[in-house]
Design an enzyme around this catalytic site. Structure first.
Site, short mmCIF file in Angstrom:
data_model
loop_
_atom_site.label_atom_id
_atom_site.label_comp_id
_atom_site.label_asym_id
_atom_site.label_seq_id
_atom_site.Cartn_x
_atom_site.Cartn_y
_atom_site.Cartn_z
N CYS A 1 -39.51 -39.75 4.47
CA CYS A 1 -40.84 -40.19 4.91
C CYS A 1 -40.72 -41.65 5.36
O CYS A 1 -41.53 -42.49 5.02
CB CYS A 1 -41.89 -40.00 3.84
SG CYS A 1 -41.40 -40.61 2.24
N GLY B 1 -42.09 -31.65 -6.25
CA GLY B 1 -42.00 -30.20 -6.09
C GLY B 1 -42.75 -29.62 -4.90
O GLY B 1 -42.86 -28.40 -4.79
N ALA C 1 -38.30 -33.37 -7.04
CA ALA C 1 -39.57 -33.77 -7.68
C ALA C 1 -40.43 -34.58 -6.71
O ALA C 1 -39.89 -35.35 -5.92
CB ALA C 1 -39.27 -34.60 -8.93
C1 LIG Z 1 -38.74 -38.26 -1.71
S1 LIG Z 1 -38.65 -37.74 -3.33
C2 LIG Z 1 -38.60 -35.99 -3.16
C3 LIG Z 1 -39.93 -35.36 -2.89
C4 LIG Z 1 -39.88 -33.84 -3.01
N1 LIG Z 1 -38.88 -33.28 -2.12
C5 LIG Z 1 -41.22 -33.20 -2.73
O1 LIG Z 1 -41.44 -32.76 -1.60
O2 LIG Z 1 -42.06 -33.11 -3.62
C6 LIG Z 1 -36.99 -38.10 -3.71
C7 LIG Z 1 -36.56 -37.59 -5.07
O3 LIG Z 1 -35.14 -37.59 -5.07
C8 LIG Z 1 -34.70 -37.84 -6.38
N2 LIG Z 1 -33.28 -38.22 -6.27
C9 LIG Z 1 -32.74 -39.33 -5.72
N3 LIG Z 1 -31.39 -39.27 -5.77
C10 LIG Z 1 -31.08 -38.08 -6.33
C11 LIG Z 1 -29.86 -37.44 -6.65
N4 LIG Z 1 -28.68 -38.01 -6.40
N5 LIG Z 1 -29.90 -36.22 -7.23
C12 LIG Z 1 -31.09 -35.63 -7.51
N6 LIG Z 1 -32.27 -36.20 -7.25
C13 LIG Z 1 -32.27 -37.41 -6.67
C14 LIG Z 1 -35.64 -38.93 -6.86
O4 LIG Z 1 -35.70 -38.96 -8.27
C15 LIG Z 1 -36.96 -38.48 -6.22
O5 LIG Z 1 -37.72 -37.73 -7.14
#
Ligand SMILES: C[S@@+](CC[C@H](N)C(=O)[O-])C[C@H]1O[C@@H](n2cnc3c(N)ncnc32)[C@H](O)[C@@H]1O
Length: 539
Positions: free
Chosen positions: A423, A252, A250
């Site tokens: 990031c 996305g 998320a």
């Molecule tokens: C940096 S953001 C991702 C951004 C996304 N990749 C994008 O490009 O739109 C990190 C996400 O990792 C999720 N997250 C953190 N630990 C996680 C886990 N163990 N399993 C699944 N999601 C996780 C968080 O809720 C957060 O939404």
């Protein structure tokens, strides 16, 4: 009139006292009288011109003559007087409007002189020269998000670059480099990432266009496009992928980029039967809703399955749902120290007042103003190095969790490619994580190594910023982090630096590939999975 006082107040108040980003502080403040949108626009616009305004105000000598004006108030007012279509937003009889307009001939003359001195034919040309001067004076951190180009990725599920150049961007003139991107009718086609274009800062708000609403274009920073491209490679590339997993997906951006690259690949290899799917998840249920929405708008519902609220670490790699998963993209939570605009209170370069500081007959008020200005200075100092603010302890926890997440990805039985990205600019969250992963039992047992530069997609092979062993900021230094990476392994890591000529935010990405010949069946034991190591972080 409250607009200028409100803007000065919000710029002077301490972030620590109020919390939240600069924008949210404006929008959430109950004590401001002017419209939040107007305050935000005034401050961000003025911060693009401050170097010029300082020069014009000082040369016109207004501050030594107009004691009602503080340097900050004067800068904001002169901005609107000289550069805003409607001039100063106050009744003509208001004393502080008059304090500026009394000097309109000198101000106008100094503006013209400043432009001519820089050899600029128009105000538009002048603006990019001024931003370059600001960057040179204060460093890249001085630039806020609105001073960077707008990056737009074309979504191949719904459109093509050609269709967008002929449609949404028809009439735009192509420029050969980002430096040339100065006016809002120009477009730059990125040489590193396929189907990515840049528009000048201040270009139209593309989020209001039909192409954006229909999911044909997606607004995504260049650096954030590296991981999906690194994982999937060029459309004509040799890696024939199975299913893909985006483990921390998320909102996305990277999932929809994967879908777009798959669509481009299908277009390229028309005769090849290809039914790969993408399984995307996020442990946060509310963020998963955004993910699902973004996938739908991008037209990728048929390719992407969203597992809402799913913790990636709780997946069993041996589950038959994942038996064809060959590629995983991991972009876990990080410190965000590379994000432009996170600590986005614009740094304003103020004119010197040239007034004696304590002999004024406006005793109390002047004292209040100078207190404000001192606070501003303290605040500016605190803003100098956002990456250093996070404690080593917190960074270490993040680094442990990031390592654990990537190691989990390396266990998927059919996986042959994994990307890890952040990031963040911290070595602790980047090269250090890579070093720890390569040293882990799972990497050794299964023969994982980094994806060398010559194995990377063509566009990324050309990318110049690569991994580093240390960085001069106290948080990383205090951690005494040891990085056991060879020159070749560091060269495999891709870095983006905020504020460099490539106009990206700070970012890091590395690819891992599985080489069964390297598999060490002797390596034993599981890597540490103690959850207590990971506590105490948030997104
Ligand atoms: C940096 S953001 C991702 C951004 C996304 N990749 C994008 O490009 O739109 C990190 C996400 O990792 C999720 N997250 C953190 N630990 C996680 C886990 N163990 N399993 C699944 N999601 C996780 C968080 O809720 C957060 O939404």
């Amino acid at each position: 009139m409250s607009l200028y006082y409100d803007a000065a107040t919000i710029l002077s108040s301490s972030t620590a006292d109020q919390g939240g980003s600069f924008k949210s502080r404006i929008y959430n403040s109950k004590s401001l009288k002017a419209s939040p949108a107007q305050i935000y626009a005034l401050v961000t616009e003025a911060s693009k011109w401050d170097i010029l305004l300082k020069e014009v105000i000082e040369k016109a000598g207004i501050l030594s003559l107009e004691h009602k004006l503080t340097p900050l108030l004067c800068l904001l007012l002169v901005h609107d007087h000289l550069l805003s279509k409607n001039g100063i937003a106050a009744p003509a009889s208001h004393p502080i409007r008059q304090a500026v307009e009394r000097h309109k001939a000198r101000l106008k003359a100094e503006l013209t002189r400043a432009r001519v001195r820089r050899g600029c034919a128009s105000l538009q040309d002048l603006q990019s020269v001024i931003l370059d001067e600001k960057k040179a004076l204060l460093g890249p951190d001085a630039l806020t998000e609105n001073m960077y180009p707008r990056w737009v990725r074309i979504n191949n599920v719904r459109s093509t670059l050609k269709a967008q150049l002929d449609g949404t961007f028809s009439g735009y003139r192509n420029v050969e480099s980002l430096k040339e991107l100065r006016t809002t009718d120009q477009i730059y086609i990125d040489p590193h990432i396929p189907d990515l274009v840049a528009l000048a800062p201040g270009a139209v708000d593309f989020s209001t266009t039909k192409a954006y609403k229909d999911g044909e274009i997606i607004l995504q920073d260049k650096a954030s496009c590296f991981p999906a491209y690194l994982l999937l490679g060029d459309p004509d590339g040799s890696w024939s992928e199975g299913d893909l997993v985006d483990g921390c997906a998320a909102p996305g951006n990277k999932t929809t980029h994967l879908a777009s690259l798959l669509a481009a690949r299908r277009g390229f290899k028309k005769n090849q039967k290809n039914s790969n799917k993408i399984i995307s998840m996020d442990s946060s249920a509310p963020r998963s809703k955004t993910l699902q929405k973004m996938v739908s708008v991008a037209g990728a519902d048929k390719i992407v399955t969203v597992l809402a609220g799913q913790d990636f670490l709780a997946l069993d790699p041996a589950d038959e749902r994942f038996e064809s998963v060959s590629g995983l993209l991991l972009d876990p939570s990080c410190s965000g120290s590379g994000i432009i605009g996170r600590d986005d209170v614009p740094q304003l370069v103020l004119p010197e007042s040239n007034r004696p500081s304590s002999t004024s007959n406006r005793g109390k008020k002047r004292k209040r103003d100078s207190k404000k200005e001192n606070e501003e200075e303290d605040e500016e100092e605190a803003k100098q190095s956002p990456p250093e603010r996070m404690s080593t302890e917190r960074l270490t926890k993040l680094s442990n969790l990031q390592t654990h997440i990537v190691e989990h990805a390396l266990r998927f039985p059919a996986a042959s490619r994994v990307t890890y990205s952040t990031c963040s600019t911290h070595v602790l969250e980047n090269e250090s994580v890579v070093s720890r992963i390569l040293a882990s039992d799972v990497a050794k047992q299964r023969g994982w190594r980094v994806m060398r530069r010559d194995e990377q997609p063509a566009g990324l092979q050309k990318w110049k910023h690569r991994g580093i062993k240390s960085i001069s900021n106290s948080t990383d230094e205090k951690s005494h982090v040891e990085i056991n990476l060879s020159e070749e392994q560091l060269d495999a890591c891709l870095r983006c630096w905020p504020g460099d000529d490539e106009c990206t935010g700070g970012f890091f990405v590395v690819g891992f590939v599985r080489d069964e010949e390297l598999a060490d069946t002797e390596a034993t034991g599981e890597d540490s999975g103690d959850e207590s190591e990971f506590g105490g972080f948030s997104d």
